[in-house]
Design a protein around this motif. Structure first.
Motif, PDB file in Angstrom:
ATOM      1  N   GLY A  96     -22.104   4.425 -53.941  1.00 13.63           N
ATOM      2  CA  GLY A  96     -22.308   4.309 -52.501  1.00 13.63           C
ATOM      3  C   GLY A  96     -23.558   5.032 -52.060  1.00 13.63           C
ATOM      4  O   GLY A  96     -24.373   5.469 -52.870  1.00 13.63           O
ATOM      5  N   THR A  97     -23.718   5.188 -50.759  1.00 12.61           N
ATOM      6  CA  THR A  97     -24.869   5.867 -50.170  1.00 12.61           C
ATOM      7  C   THR A  97     -24.616   7.369 -50.185  1.00 12.61           C
ATOM      8  O   THR A  97     -23.533   7.837 -49.822  1.00 12.61           O
ATOM      9  N   HIS A  98     -25.650   8.129 -50.576  1.00  3.06           N
ATOM     10  CA  HIS A  98     -25.428   9.548 -50.876  1.00  3.06           C
ATOM     11  C   HIS A  98     -26.646  10.361 -50.463  1.00  3.06           C
ATOM     12  O   HIS A  98     -27.781   9.878 -50.444  1.00  3.06           O
ATOM     13  N   GLY A  99     -26.406  11.621 -50.140  1.00  2.00           N
ATOM     14  CA  GLY A  99     -27.499  12.566 -49.945  1.00  2.00           C
ATOM     15  C   GLY A  99     -28.462  12.163 -48.850  1.00  2.00           C
ATOM     16  O   GLY A  99     -28.074  11.772 -47.751  1.00  2.00           O
ATOM     17  N   GLY A 100     -29.744  12.247 -49.158  1.00  2.10           N
ATOM     18  CA  GLY A 100     -30.785  11.957 -48.182  1.00  2.10           C
ATOM     19  C   GLY A 100     -30.877  10.518 -47.765  1.00  2.10           C
ATOM     20  O   GLY A 100     -31.641  10.196 -46.847  1.00  2.10           O
ATOM     21  N   ILE A 104     -27.853   8.146 -39.777  1.00  2.00           N
ATOM     22  CA  ILE A 104     -27.147   8.826 -38.693  1.00  2.00           C
ATOM     23  C   ILE A 104     -25.738   8.253 -38.548  1.00  2.00           C
ATOM     24  O   ILE A 104     -24.764   8.995 -38.369  1.00  2.00           O
ATOM     25  N   ALA A 105     -25.609   6.931 -38.660  1.00  2.00           N
ATOM     26  CA  ALA A 105     -24.287   6.303 -38.555  1.00  2.00           C
ATOM     27  C   ALA A 105     -23.371   6.758 -39.686  1.00  2.00           C
ATOM     28  O   ALA A 105     -22.167   6.978 -39.476  1.00  2.00           O
ATOM     29  N   ASP A 106     -23.912   6.910 -40.901  1.00  6.65           N
ATOM     30  CA  ASP A 106     -23.109   7.384 -42.023  1.00  6.65           C
ATOM     31  C   ASP A 106     -22.613   8.803 -41.785  1.00  6.65           C
ATOM     32  O   ASP A 106     -21.441   9.126 -42.023  1.00  6.65           O
ATOM     33  N   ILE A 107     -23.500   9.661 -41.318  1.00  2.75           N
ATOM     34  CA  ILE A 107     -23.134  11.061 -41.095  1.00  2.75           C
ATOM     35  C   ILE A 107     -22.128  11.174 -39.950  1.00  2.75           C
ATOM     36  O   ILE A 107     -21.190  11.988 -39.997  1.00  2.75           O
ATOM     37  N   ALA A 108     -22.295  10.338 -38.924  1.00  3.14           N
ATOM     38  CA  ALA A 108     -21.310  10.316 -37.842  1.00  3.14           C
ATOM     39  C   ALA A 108     -19.945   9.868 -38.365  1.00  3.14           C
ATOM     40  O   ALA A 108     -18.899  10.377 -37.919  1.00  3.14           O
ATOM     41  N   ALA A 109     -19.932   8.937 -39.314  1.00  2.29           N
ATOM     42  CA  ALA A 109     -18.662   8.503 -39.902  1.00  2.29           C
ATOM     43  C   ALA A 109     -17.983   9.642 -40.648  1.00  2.29           C
ATOM     44  O   ALA A 109     -16.744   9.759 -40.639  1.00  2.29           O
ATOM     45  N   VAL A 110     -18.774  10.500 -41.287  1.00  2.00           N
ATOM     46  CA  VAL A 110     -18.216  11.687 -41.934  1.00  2.00           C
ATOM     47  C   VAL A 110     -17.551  12.582 -40.893  1.00  2.00           C
ATOM     48  O   VAL A 110     -16.436  13.067 -41.082  1.00  2.00           O
ATOM     49  N   ALA A 111     -18.243  12.793 -39.770  1.00  2.00           N
ATOM     50  CA  ALA A 111     -17.700  13.652 -38.705  1.00  2.00           C
ATOM     51  C   ALA A 111     -16.404  13.081 -38.148  1.00  2.00           C
ATOM     52  O   ALA A 111     -15.447  13.829 -37.881  1.00  2.00           O
ATOM     53  N   VAL A 202     -21.467  14.163 -49.957  1.00  2.00           N
ATOM     54  CA  VAL A 202     -20.899  12.991 -49.282  1.00  2.00           C
ATOM     55  C   VAL A 202     -21.383  11.720 -49.967  1.00  2.00           C
ATOM     56  O   VAL A 202     -22.560  11.590 -50.311  1.00  2.00           O
ATOM     57  N   ILE A 203     -20.463  10.798 -50.166  1.00  2.00           N
ATOM     58  CA  ILE A 203     -20.800   9.435 -50.576  1.00  2.00           C
ATOM     59  C   ILE A 203     -20.091   8.497 -49.602  1.00  2.00           C
ATOM     60  O   ILE A 203     -18.905   8.685 -49.313  1.00  2.00           O
ATOM     61  N   ARG A 204     -20.830   7.527 -49.084  1.00  2.00           N
ATOM     62  CA  ARG A 204     -20.181   6.507 -48.255  1.00  2.00           C
ATOM     63  C   ARG A 204     -20.183   5.200 -49.038  1.00  2.00           C
ATOM     64  O   ARG A 204     -21.239   4.638 -49.347  1.00  2.00           O
ATOM     65  N   ARG A 205     -18.989   4.744 -49.367  1.00  2.00           N
ATOM     66  CA  ARG A 205     -18.850   3.505 -50.121  1.00  2.00           C
ATOM     67  C   ARG A 205     -19.322   2.312 -49.295  1.00  2.00           C
ATOM     68  O   ARG A 205     -19.428   2.382 -48.068  1.00  2.00           O
ATOM     69  N   ALA A 206     -19.535   1.196 -49.984  1.00  2.46           N
ATOM     70  CA  ALA A 206     -19.976  -0.023 -49.309  1.00  2.46           C
ATOM     71  C   ALA A 206     -18.963  -0.501 -48.285  1.00  2.46           C
ATOM     72  O   ALA A 206     -19.327  -1.144 -47.291  1.00  2.46           O
TER      73      ALA A 206
END
Length: 340
Positions: A96-100, A104-111, A202-206
């Motif tokens: 998935g999408t990771h690190g740098g 912003i949408a991915d990081i908001a999803a983490v929150a 953090v990793i955001r899967r597809a």
């Protein structure tokens, strides 16, 4: 480990012997209490409450705690006690999408994921949860705070370019308010925190699922503390990206509060915001580190130790520290308005 690729990780931390992706395609992480080569601030502990208890991550996975918290984590495929007493965790490799690369949408999803977990009631408790992480961690970084008053250090071209006088004043103010901010964090509603939420963990899967890595510090924390760490720590180790400084703080704040709401949290939302803002005190030590590194012209990448472009790094670190300084001021004002 033969035929294995060593993965980026904090090599200073005494609890980690190494992290590899093996020829089997799996991630192998070896936890240890036997390392004696780590810096003092990264020494391991055999006390289960200590923020750097050596076996905590194995306890997290073996107890299926992420699932119990409603948070994503790599699947544990095996946990082995090695002949020397170390523990090897064998984990599924997550794509998935990771690190740098996180947006912003991915990081908001983490929150949002954090808020939804931390707003639940009741939350589990374990004897190996860390206690007092924020103060114990942040005040043991070996920082020379006298540099905050060193005119020659602030006059260095690299520093003067990225840290204007108003930001300097705000960072000095945050340091002066450190004890007050740490006290506020202890007085806020408690929850179970990951305590090391930043893009490298953090990793955001597809499919959109958020997966958190490195559960070594997990334990008691303040509501908002994880989200408050996530914002500035999305700047420090990557080039500054367009829109991040302007939009990430509010995006994470709104997403975290929405997660709390989704969980049915009944607390005062202002207390959650206070937790996010006051958590900025964790990075009180970073400005002295930046000043010292600029004086020595020593700039290395996290995990690899490779030299990085100092101008690119300090542009990003200034953006992250500016958020910390602003949030620390906001926390002081909000605490006063709440009578805390």
């Amino acid at each position: 480990m033969a035929d294995a690729l060593q993965l980026p990780h904090n090599r200073n931390n005494a609890v980690t012997r190494g992290v590899w992706r093996g020829a089997d395609g799996l991630v192998h992480k070896v936890l240890t209490s036997r390392r004696t080569d780590a810096p003092a601030q990264w020494a391991s502990s055999t006390e289960p409450w200590h923020w750097n208890y050596w076996r905590r991550e194995a306890d997290v996975y073996e107890s299926r705690l992420p699932e119990r918290l409603g948070l994503g984590a790599p699947a544990l495929l095996a946990s082995r006690t090695l002949p020397d007493g170390d523990v090897e965790l064998v984990l599924a490799d997550v794509a998935g999408t990771h690190g740098g690369d996180l947006s912003i949408a991915d990081i908001a999803a983490v929150a949002f994921s954090l808020g939804r977990s931390q707003g639940a009631d009741p939350l589990p408790s374990e004897p190996w949860f860390s206690r007092g992480f924020l103060a114990d961690y942040s005040t043991t970084r070996p920082a020379d705070f006298a540099l905050l008053q060193d005119e020659k250090a602030w006059a260095l071209p690299l520093i003067a370019k990225h840290f204007p006088p108003d930001l300097r004043a705000a960072l000095v103010r945050m340091h002066r308010n450190r004890d007050r901010l740490l006290d506020l964090m202890l007085r806020l509603p408690r929850t179970v925190c990951h305590l090391d939420v930043w893009p490298n963990n953090v990793i955001r899967r597809a499919d959109g699922e958020v997966v958190l890595l490195d559960w070594a510090f997990l334990g008691d924390g303040a509501v908002g503390e994880d989200a408050g760490n996530l914002v500035p720590d999305s700047f420090f180790d990557w080039p500054l990206r367009p829109g991040f400084a302007e939009h990430l703080p509010e995006a994470v704040t709104e997403a975290y509060l929405a997660g709390l709401d989704a969980a049915g949290w009944r607390g005062d939302r202002r207390l959650a915001v206070l937790g996010m803002r006051a958590a900025a005190v964790k990075y009180d030590w970073l400005m002295p580190w930046c000043l010292k590194a600029a004086m020595a012209d020593e700039h290395r990448a996290y995990g690899s130790g490779e030299r990085v472009d100092p101008d690119v790094r300090y542009q990003a670190r200034a953006a992250g520290l500016a958020i910390c300084a602003r949030w620390a001021d906001e926390a002081m004002e909000l605490a006063e308005s709440l009578g805390l």
